[in-house]
Design an enzyme around this catalytic site. Structure first.
Site: not given
Ligand code: NAD
Ligand code: UD1
Length: 348
Positions: A126, A150, A154
Protein backbone atom coordinates in the site's frame (compact mmCIF):
# COMPACT_ATOMS: atom_id res chain seq x y z
CA UNK A 1 -4.57 -22.34 -20.59
CA UNK A 2 -1.78 -20.44 -18.87
CA UNK A 3 -0.26 -21.13 -15.46
CA UNK A 4 -2.27 -21.85 -12.32
CA UNK A 5 -2.37 -19.12 -9.68
CA UNK A 6 -3.42 -19.26 -6.03
CA UNK A 7 -5.34 -16.11 -5.11
CA UNK A 8 -5.46 -15.59 -1.34
CA UNK A 9 -8.18 -13.13 -0.33
CA UNK A 10 -9.71 -13.58 -3.77
CA UNK A 11 -13.28 -13.10 -2.49
CA UNK A 12 -12.56 -9.50 -1.47
CA UNK A 13 -12.90 -6.20 -3.27
CA UNK A 14 -9.65 -6.14 -5.27
CA UNK A 15 -9.40 -9.95 -5.37
CA UNK A 16 -12.73 -10.47 -7.17
CA UNK A 17 -11.84 -7.93 -9.88
CA UNK A 18 -8.42 -9.49 -10.27
CA UNK A 19 -9.91 -12.99 -10.60
CA UNK A 20 -11.88 -11.77 -13.60
CA UNK A 21 -8.82 -10.13 -15.16
CA UNK A 22 -6.75 -13.30 -14.57
CA UNK A 23 -9.43 -15.49 -16.11
CA UNK A 24 -9.70 -13.18 -19.14
CA UNK A 25 -5.91 -13.35 -19.52
CA UNK A 26 -6.14 -17.16 -19.61
CA UNK A 27 -4.89 -18.03 -16.11
CA UNK A 28 -6.36 -20.87 -14.12
CA UNK A 29 -7.22 -19.69 -10.63
CA UNK A 30 -7.87 -21.14 -7.20
CA UNK A 31 -9.29 -18.77 -4.58
CA UNK A 32 -8.45 -19.25 -0.91
CA UNK A 33 -10.27 -16.98 1.53
CA UNK A 34 -11.62 -17.28 5.07
CA UNK A 35 -14.53 -14.93 4.20
CA UNK A 36 -13.74 -12.80 7.27
CA UNK A 37 -14.45 -9.68 5.22
CA UNK A 38 -16.28 -11.05 2.19
CA UNK A 39 -19.05 -13.38 1.14
CA UNK A 40 -19.68 -16.45 -0.98
CA UNK A 41 -22.05 -14.32 -2.99
CA UNK A 42 -19.05 -12.38 -4.33
CA UNK A 43 -17.58 -15.68 -5.59
CA UNK A 44 -20.92 -16.67 -7.14
CA UNK A 45 -21.03 -13.41 -9.02
CA UNK A 46 -17.49 -13.76 -10.30
CA UNK A 47 -18.41 -17.27 -11.49
CA UNK A 48 -21.46 -15.87 -13.30
CA UNK A 49 -19.41 -13.13 -14.91
CA UNK A 50 -16.75 -15.51 -16.22
CA UNK A 51 -19.34 -18.13 -17.19
CA UNK A 52 -17.83 -21.00 -15.22
CA UNK A 53 -17.47 -22.03 -11.59
CA UNK A 54 -14.46 -20.74 -9.72
CA UNK A 55 -12.47 -23.16 -7.63
CA UNK A 56 -13.01 -21.74 -4.15
CA UNK A 57 -11.55 -23.05 -0.90
CA UNK A 58 -12.67 -21.57 2.40
CA UNK A 59 -9.66 -21.37 4.67
CA UNK A 60 -7.32 -19.18 6.65
CA UNK A 61 -3.76 -18.38 5.59
CA UNK A 62 -2.67 -18.97 9.20
CA UNK A 63 -3.86 -22.59 9.00
CA UNK A 64 -0.72 -24.39 7.79
CA UNK A 65 -2.40 -27.80 7.40
CA UNK A 66 -5.23 -26.41 5.29
CA UNK A 67 -2.70 -24.57 3.14
CA UNK A 68 -0.62 -27.75 2.72
CA UNK A 69 -3.73 -29.51 1.43
CA UNK A 70 -4.18 -26.77 -1.17
CA UNK A 71 -0.56 -26.82 -2.32
CA UNK A 72 -0.39 -30.62 -2.43
CA UNK A 73 -3.41 -30.88 -4.70
CA UNK A 74 -2.42 -28.14 -7.19
CA UNK A 75 0.65 -27.17 -9.13
CA UNK A 76 0.90 -23.40 -8.82
CA UNK A 77 3.13 -21.08 -10.78
CA UNK A 78 2.68 -18.48 -8.07
CA UNK A 79 0.51 -16.73 -5.54
CA UNK A 80 -1.28 -13.40 -5.59
CA UNK A 81 -1.61 -12.55 -1.93
CA UNK A 82 -4.52 -10.23 -1.11
CA UNK A 83 -5.57 -11.87 2.16
CA UNK A 84 -5.30 -9.35 4.95
CA UNK A 85 -7.21 -7.00 7.20
CA UNK A 86 -7.25 -3.38 6.08
CA UNK A 87 -9.09 -1.04 8.45
CA UNK A 88 -6.68 1.52 9.90
CA UNK A 89 -8.87 2.44 12.90
CA UNK A 90 -9.50 -1.20 13.81
CA UNK A 91 -5.77 -1.88 13.58
CA UNK A 92 -5.11 0.79 16.22
CA UNK A 93 -7.69 -0.83 18.52
CA UNK A 94 -6.60 -4.42 17.79
CA UNK A 95 -2.91 -4.38 16.85
CA UNK A 96 -2.31 -8.04 17.75
CA UNK A 97 -5.11 -9.14 15.43
CA UNK A 98 -3.52 -7.17 12.57
CA UNK A 99 0.02 -8.39 13.18
CA UNK A 100 -1.24 -11.95 13.61
CA UNK A 101 -3.41 -11.95 10.51
CA UNK A 102 -1.28 -9.87 8.15
CA UNK A 103 2.26 -10.67 9.28
CA UNK A 104 2.05 -14.16 10.84
CA UNK A 105 -0.42 -15.18 8.14
CA UNK A 106 2.02 -14.13 5.43
CA UNK A 107 4.90 -15.94 7.13
CA UNK A 108 2.83 -19.16 7.21
CA UNK A 109 1.97 -18.72 3.54
CA UNK A 110 5.65 -18.19 2.63
CA UNK A 111 6.70 -21.25 4.66
CA UNK A 112 4.23 -23.46 2.83
CA UNK A 113 5.24 -21.95 -0.53
CA UNK A 114 8.87 -22.81 0.30
CA UNK A 115 7.89 -26.38 1.22
CA UNK A 116 6.26 -26.84 -2.17
CA UNK A 117 8.90 -24.94 -4.16
CA UNK A 118 6.48 -22.20 -5.26
CA UNK A 119 8.60 -19.06 -5.14
CA UNK A 120 6.69 -16.45 -7.15
CA UNK A 121 4.51 -14.02 -5.27
CA UNK A 122 2.64 -10.79 -5.91
CA UNK A 123 1.87 -9.07 -2.61
CA UNK A 124 -0.76 -6.37 -1.90
CA UNK A 125 1.21 -3.56 -0.36
CA UNK A 126 0.00 0.00 0.00
CA UNK A 127 1.01 3.61 -0.51
CA UNK A 128 0.54 3.79 3.24
CA UNK A 129 4.13 2.51 3.57
CA UNK A 130 5.32 5.98 2.44
CA UNK A 131 3.73 7.69 5.45
CA UNK A 132 3.84 11.46 5.01
CA UNK A 133 5.84 11.80 1.79
CA UNK A 134 8.73 14.27 1.58
CA UNK A 135 8.34 14.81 -2.18
CA UNK A 136 5.62 14.32 -4.79
CA UNK A 137 5.03 12.36 -6.92
CA UNK A 138 6.11 9.45 -4.72
CA UNK A 139 8.51 7.03 -6.34
CA UNK A 140 9.48 3.58 -5.10
CA UNK A 141 12.75 4.78 -3.59
CA UNK A 142 11.02 7.21 -1.25
CA UNK A 143 11.54 6.76 2.47
CA UNK A 144 9.16 4.31 4.14
CA UNK A 145 7.53 5.03 7.49
CA UNK A 146 4.18 4.18 9.05
CA UNK A 147 2.21 5.43 11.98
CA UNK A 148 -0.47 2.77 12.52
CA UNK A 149 -0.46 -1.02 12.98
CA UNK A 150 -2.12 -1.65 9.58
CA UNK A 151 0.64 0.27 7.80
CA UNK A 152 3.30 -1.33 10.01
CA UNK A 153 1.99 -4.78 9.07
CA UNK A 154 2.41 -3.96 5.34
CA UNK A 155 5.87 -2.56 5.95
CA UNK A 156 6.87 -5.57 8.08
CA UNK A 157 5.83 -7.93 5.27
CA UNK A 158 7.86 -5.88 2.76
CA UNK A 159 10.95 -6.26 4.98
CA UNK A 160 10.32 -10.00 5.35
CA UNK A 161 10.03 -10.40 1.56
CA UNK A 162 13.23 -8.42 1.09
CA UNK A 163 15.13 -10.57 3.59
CA UNK A 164 13.82 -13.72 1.96
CA UNK A 165 15.19 -12.78 -1.45
CA UNK A 166 18.55 -11.95 0.14
CA UNK A 167 18.66 -15.41 1.74
CA UNK A 168 17.70 -17.23 -1.45
CA UNK A 169 17.65 -15.55 -4.85
CA UNK A 170 15.27 -18.07 -6.38
CA UNK A 171 12.36 -16.15 -4.79
CA UNK A 172 10.70 -13.60 -7.11
CA UNK A 173 8.57 -11.28 -5.01
CA UNK A 174 6.69 -8.24 -6.28
CA UNK A 175 5.10 -5.83 -3.79
CA UNK A 176 2.45 -3.76 -5.54
CA UNK A 177 1.91 -0.54 -3.63
CA UNK A 178 -1.68 0.47 -4.36
CA UNK A 179 -2.68 4.10 -4.12
CA UNK A 180 -6.45 4.66 -3.58
CA UNK A 181 -8.50 1.89 -5.25
CA UNK A 182 -12.07 2.91 -6.12
CA UNK A 183 -14.72 1.99 -8.69
CA UNK A 184 -16.34 -1.33 -9.49
CA UNK A 185 -16.76 -3.82 -12.32
CA UNK A 186 -18.56 -2.24 -15.28
CA UNK A 187 -21.35 -4.86 -15.00
CA UNK A 188 -22.36 -3.49 -11.58
CA UNK A 189 -22.21 -7.08 -10.27
CA UNK A 190 -19.14 -6.78 -8.06
CA UNK A 191 -17.73 -3.90 -6.06
CA UNK A 192 -16.64 -2.72 -2.65
CA UNK A 193 -18.93 -3.86 0.16
CA UNK A 194 -17.87 -2.15 3.39
CA UNK A 195 -19.17 -3.33 6.74
CA UNK A 196 -21.03 -0.65 8.68
CA UNK A 197 -20.41 3.01 7.89
CA UNK A 198 -17.57 3.32 5.37
CA UNK A 199 -14.27 4.88 6.44
CA UNK A 200 -13.05 5.53 2.93
CA UNK A 201 -14.17 8.42 0.77
CA UNK A 202 -15.67 6.84 -2.37
CA UNK A 203 -18.01 4.36 -0.61
CA UNK A 204 -19.07 7.15 1.74
CA UNK A 205 -19.92 9.47 -1.17
CA UNK A 206 -21.86 6.65 -2.93
CA UNK A 207 -23.91 5.98 0.18
CA UNK A 208 -24.75 9.67 0.51
CA UNK A 209 -25.77 9.73 -3.17
CA UNK A 210 -28.04 6.72 -2.76
CA UNK A 211 -29.62 8.22 0.37
CA UNK A 212 -28.24 5.77 2.95
CA UNK A 213 -26.19 8.49 4.64
CA UNK A 214 -27.22 12.12 5.13
CA UNK A 215 -24.09 14.02 4.36
CA UNK A 216 -20.37 13.71 3.83
CA UNK A 217 -17.95 15.12 6.37
CA UNK A 218 -14.95 16.49 4.52
CA UNK A 219 -12.02 16.11 6.87
CA UNK A 220 -10.10 19.37 6.58
CA UNK A 221 -10.30 22.31 4.16
CA UNK A 222 -7.08 24.00 5.17
CA UNK A 223 -4.52 21.68 3.60
CA UNK A 224 -1.94 23.26 1.26
CA UNK A 225 -3.70 21.85 -1.80
CA UNK A 226 -5.63 23.16 -4.80
CA UNK A 227 -8.82 23.78 -2.78
CA UNK A 228 -7.73 23.03 0.79
CA UNK A 229 -9.08 19.46 0.83
CA UNK A 230 -6.91 16.32 0.78
CA UNK A 231 -5.47 15.12 -2.53
CA UNK A 232 -5.20 11.43 -3.43
CA UNK A 233 -4.33 9.26 -6.41
CA UNK A 234 -7.62 7.43 -7.02
CA UNK A 235 -7.21 4.39 -9.25
CA UNK A 236 -9.95 2.29 -10.83
CA UNK A 237 -10.03 -1.23 -9.40
CA UNK A 238 -10.23 -2.63 -12.96
CA UNK A 239 -6.93 -0.92 -13.83
CA UNK A 240 -5.50 -2.24 -10.57
CA UNK A 241 -6.61 -5.77 -11.49
CA UNK A 242 -4.83 -5.44 -14.85
CA UNK A 243 -1.72 -4.38 -12.94
CA UNK A 244 -1.66 -7.83 -11.30
CA UNK A 245 -1.88 -9.56 -14.67
CA UNK A 246 0.99 -7.36 -15.87
CA UNK A 247 3.04 -8.29 -12.78
CA UNK A 248 2.51 -12.02 -13.43
CA UNK A 249 3.40 -11.58 -17.11
CA UNK A 250 6.57 -9.86 -16.03
CA UNK A 251 7.49 -12.68 -13.63
CA UNK A 252 6.84 -15.29 -16.32
CA UNK A 253 8.90 -13.31 -18.82
CA UNK A 254 11.86 -13.07 -16.45
CA UNK A 255 11.71 -16.75 -15.56
CA UNK A 256 11.26 -17.93 -19.14
CA UNK A 257 14.31 -15.95 -20.26
CA UNK A 258 16.48 -17.29 -17.46
CA UNK A 259 16.47 -14.04 -15.48
CA UNK A 260 14.71 -15.31 -12.35
CA UNK A 261 17.59 -14.13 -10.13
CA UNK A 262 17.13 -10.56 -11.32
CA UNK A 263 13.65 -10.09 -9.85
CA UNK A 264 14.36 -10.43 -6.14
CA UNK A 265 12.16 -8.09 -4.11
CA UNK A 266 10.52 -5.64 -6.47
CA UNK A 267 8.29 -2.85 -5.13
CA UNK A 268 6.08 -1.18 -7.76
CA UNK A 269 3.54 1.62 -7.37
CA UNK A 270 0.11 1.14 -8.89
CA UNK A 271 -1.39 4.58 -9.26
CA UNK A 272 -2.43 6.94 -12.04
CA UNK A 273 0.21 9.55 -11.27
CA UNK A 274 -2.51 12.19 -10.89
CA UNK A 275 -3.86 13.77 -7.73
CA UNK A 276 -7.56 14.57 -7.27
CA UNK A 277 -8.90 16.54 -4.33
CA UNK A 278 -11.78 15.40 -2.13
CA UNK A 279 -13.92 18.28 -3.42
CA UNK A 280 -13.05 17.47 -7.04
CA UNK A 281 -14.16 13.87 -6.49
CA UNK A 282 -17.41 14.99 -4.84
CA UNK A 283 -18.16 17.31 -7.78
CA UNK A 284 -17.36 14.59 -10.34
CA UNK A 285 -19.57 12.06 -8.55
CA UNK A 286 -22.47 14.48 -8.27
CA UNK A 287 -22.25 15.24 -11.99
CA UNK A 288 -22.13 11.58 -13.01
CA UNK A 289 -24.92 10.47 -10.70
CA UNK A 290 -27.13 13.51 -11.05
CA UNK A 291 -27.51 13.43 -7.26
CA UNK A 292 -26.63 16.22 -4.85
CA UNK A 293 -23.88 15.22 -2.39
CA UNK A 294 -24.49 17.36 0.70
CA UNK A 295 -21.30 17.88 2.67
CA UNK A 296 -19.87 19.88 5.52
CA UNK A 297 -16.31 20.68 6.41
CA UNK A 298 -15.07 18.97 9.55
CA UNK A 299 -11.82 18.75 11.51
CA UNK A 300 -8.86 17.06 9.87
CA UNK A 301 -8.87 13.28 10.48
CA UNK A 302 -6.02 12.13 12.73
CA UNK A 303 -3.25 10.49 10.75
CA UNK A 304 -4.27 12.01 7.38
CA UNK A 305 -1.77 13.65 5.09
CA UNK A 306 -2.35 16.56 2.69
CA UNK A 307 -1.38 15.00 -0.63
CA UNK A 308 -0.40 11.61 -1.94
CA UNK A 309 0.07 10.59 -5.56
CA UNK A 310 2.29 8.15 -7.34
CA UNK A 311 5.08 8.27 -9.79
CA UNK A 312 3.73 5.57 -12.10
CA UNK A 313 6.87 5.36 -14.27
CA UNK A 314 8.27 2.11 -12.89
CA UNK A 315 5.05 0.20 -13.61
CA UNK A 316 5.01 1.60 -17.14
CA UNK A 317 8.66 0.86 -17.84
CA UNK A 318 8.91 -2.59 -16.23
CA UNK A 319 5.40 -3.98 -16.51
CA UNK A 320 4.20 -2.07 -19.57
CA UNK A 321 1.15 -1.17 -17.51
CA UNK A 322 -0.57 2.12 -16.97
CA UNK A 323 -3.95 3.15 -15.65
CA UNK A 324 -6.45 3.91 -18.42
CA UNK A 325 -9.70 4.76 -16.67
CA UNK A 326 -10.67 8.30 -15.64
CA UNK A 327 -12.21 9.83 -12.52
CA UNK A 328 -15.51 9.91 -14.45
CA UNK A 329 -15.24 6.14 -15.10
CA UNK A 330 -14.48 5.56 -11.41
CA UNK A 331 -17.55 7.57 -10.32
CA UNK A 332 -19.80 5.99 -12.96
CA UNK A 333 -18.87 2.44 -11.98
CA UNK A 334 -19.03 3.09 -8.22
CA UNK A 335 -22.44 4.64 -8.71
CA UNK A 336 -23.74 1.74 -10.85
CA UNK A 337 -22.58 -0.79 -8.23
CA UNK A 338 -24.10 1.24 -5.38
CA UNK A 339 -27.43 1.71 -7.19
CA UNK A 340 -27.74 -1.91 -8.22
CA UNK A 341 -26.63 -3.20 -4.78
CA UNK A 342 -27.74 -0.69 -2.16
CA UNK A 343 -27.05 -3.29 0.54
CA UNK A 344 -23.92 -4.75 -0.97
CA UNK A 345 -23.90 -8.54 -1.38
CA UNK A 346 -26.66 -9.02 1.25
CA UNK A 347 -25.37 -12.45 2.22
CA UNK A 348 -22.39 -12.17 4.54
P1 NAD B 1 -10.94 -7.00 1.28
O1 NAD B 1 -11.12 -7.00 2.75
O2 NAD B 1 -12.13 -6.74 0.43
O3 NAD B 1 -10.27 -8.37 0.80
C1 NAD B 1 -9.36 -9.08 1.62
C2 NAD B 1 -9.82 -10.54 1.63
O4 NAD B 1 -8.91 -11.29 2.44
C3 NAD B 1 -11.21 -10.70 2.23
O5 NAD B 1 -12.01 -11.45 1.33
C4 NAD B 1 -10.98 -11.45 3.53
O6 NAD B 1 -12.05 -12.32 3.84
C5 NAD B 1 -9.69 -12.19 3.22
N1 NAD B 1 -8.87 -12.51 4.40
C6 NAD B 1 -8.48 -11.68 5.40
N2 NAD B 1 -7.73 -12.35 6.28
C7 NAD B 1 -7.62 -13.62 5.84
C8 NAD B 1 -6.97 -14.77 6.33
N3 NAD B 1 -6.30 -14.77 7.48
N4 NAD B 1 -7.04 -15.91 5.60
C9 NAD B 1 -7.76 -15.95 4.43
N5 NAD B 1 -8.40 -14.89 3.94
C10 NAD B 1 -8.33 -13.72 4.63
O7 NAD B 1 -9.79 -5.92 0.95
P2 NAD B 1 -9.29 -5.38 -0.44
O8 NAD B 1 -9.65 -3.95 -0.50
O9 NAD B 1 -9.68 -6.27 -1.54
O10 NAD B 1 -7.72 -5.45 -0.20
C11 NAD B 1 -6.95 -6.55 -0.63
C12 NAD B 1 -5.52 -6.34 -0.14
O11 NAD B 1 -5.01 -5.11 -0.64
C13 NAD B 1 -5.39 -6.28 1.38
O12 NAD B 1 -4.22 -6.96 1.75
C14 NAD B 1 -5.28 -4.80 1.65
O13 NAD B 1 -4.56 -4.52 2.82
C15 NAD B 1 -4.52 -4.31 0.42
N6 NAD B 1 -4.75 -2.90 0.10
C16 NAD B 1 -6.05 -2.46 -0.05
C17 NAD B 1 -6.27 -1.11 -0.32
C18 NAD B 1 -7.67 -0.59 -0.47
O14 NAD B 1 -7.87 0.61 -0.41
N7 NAD B 1 -8.69 -1.42 -0.70
C19 NAD B 1 -5.19 -0.23 -0.46
C20 NAD B 1 -3.90 -0.73 -0.32
C21 NAD B 1 -3.69 -2.07 -0.04
C1 UD1 C 1 -6.92 5.27 3.90
C2 UD1 C 1 -5.95 4.77 4.94
C3 UD1 C 1 -4.82 4.02 4.25
C4 UD1 C 1 -5.39 2.89 3.39
C5 UD1 C 1 -6.41 3.49 2.42
C6 UD1 C 1 -7.09 2.45 1.61
C7 UD1 C 1 -6.10 6.32 6.82
C8 UD1 C 1 -5.41 7.41 7.56
N1 UD1 C 1 -5.45 5.88 5.72
O1 UD1 C 1 -6.24 6.12 3.01
O2 UD1 C 1 -3.93 3.50 5.19
O3 UD1 C 1 -4.35 2.27 2.68
O4 UD1 C 1 -7.41 4.20 3.14
O5 UD1 C 1 -7.89 1.62 2.39
O6 UD1 C 1 -7.15 5.85 7.20
N2 UD1 C 1 -12.25 11.78 3.55
C9 UD1 C 1 -13.23 12.68 3.91
N3 UD1 C 1 -14.39 12.20 4.42
C10 UD1 C 1 -14.63 10.86 4.59
C11 UD1 C 1 -13.62 9.94 4.21
C12 UD1 C 1 -12.44 10.43 3.71
O7 UD1 C 1 -13.04 13.89 3.77
O8 UD1 C 1 -15.71 10.50 5.08
C13 UD1 C 1 -10.99 12.29 2.97
C14 UD1 C 1 -9.77 11.94 3.79
O9 UD1 C 1 -9.55 12.91 4.78
C15 UD1 C 1 -8.68 11.91 2.70
C16 UD1 C 1 -9.44 11.44 1.45
O10 UD1 C 1 -10.81 11.67 1.71
O11 UD1 C 1 -8.21 13.20 2.47
C17 UD1 C 1 -9.25 9.95 1.15
O12 UD1 C 1 -9.59 9.20 2.31
P1 UD1 C 1 -9.70 7.59 2.30
O13 UD1 C 1 -10.58 7.17 1.21
O14 UD1 C 1 -10.05 7.17 3.69
O15 UD1 C 1 -8.24 7.12 1.91
P2 UD1 C 1 -6.82 7.49 2.60
O16 UD1 C 1 -6.98 8.31 3.82
O17 UD1 C 1 -5.95 8.04 1.53
Amino acid sequence: MKNKILVTGGAGYIGTHTCIALHEAGYEIVVYDNLSNSSREAINRVSNLIGQPIEFIKGDIRDAEAMRNVFSSHHFFGVIHFAGLKAVGESVAKPLLYYNNNVSGTITLLEIMAEYGVKNLVFSSSATVYGDPETLPIDENSKRSCTNPYGQSKLAVEYILEDLTVSDNSWSLIALRYFNPVGAHSSGQIGEDPNDVPNNLMPYISQVAVGKLDKLNIFGNDYPTVDGTGVRDFIHVTDLAQGHVAALNYLEGQINTGKRDSVGFLPINLGTGKGTSVLELVTAFSKVSGQPIPYKFAERRAGDIASCYASADKAKNLLDWQAKLSITDMCQDSWRWQRMNPNGYYIK
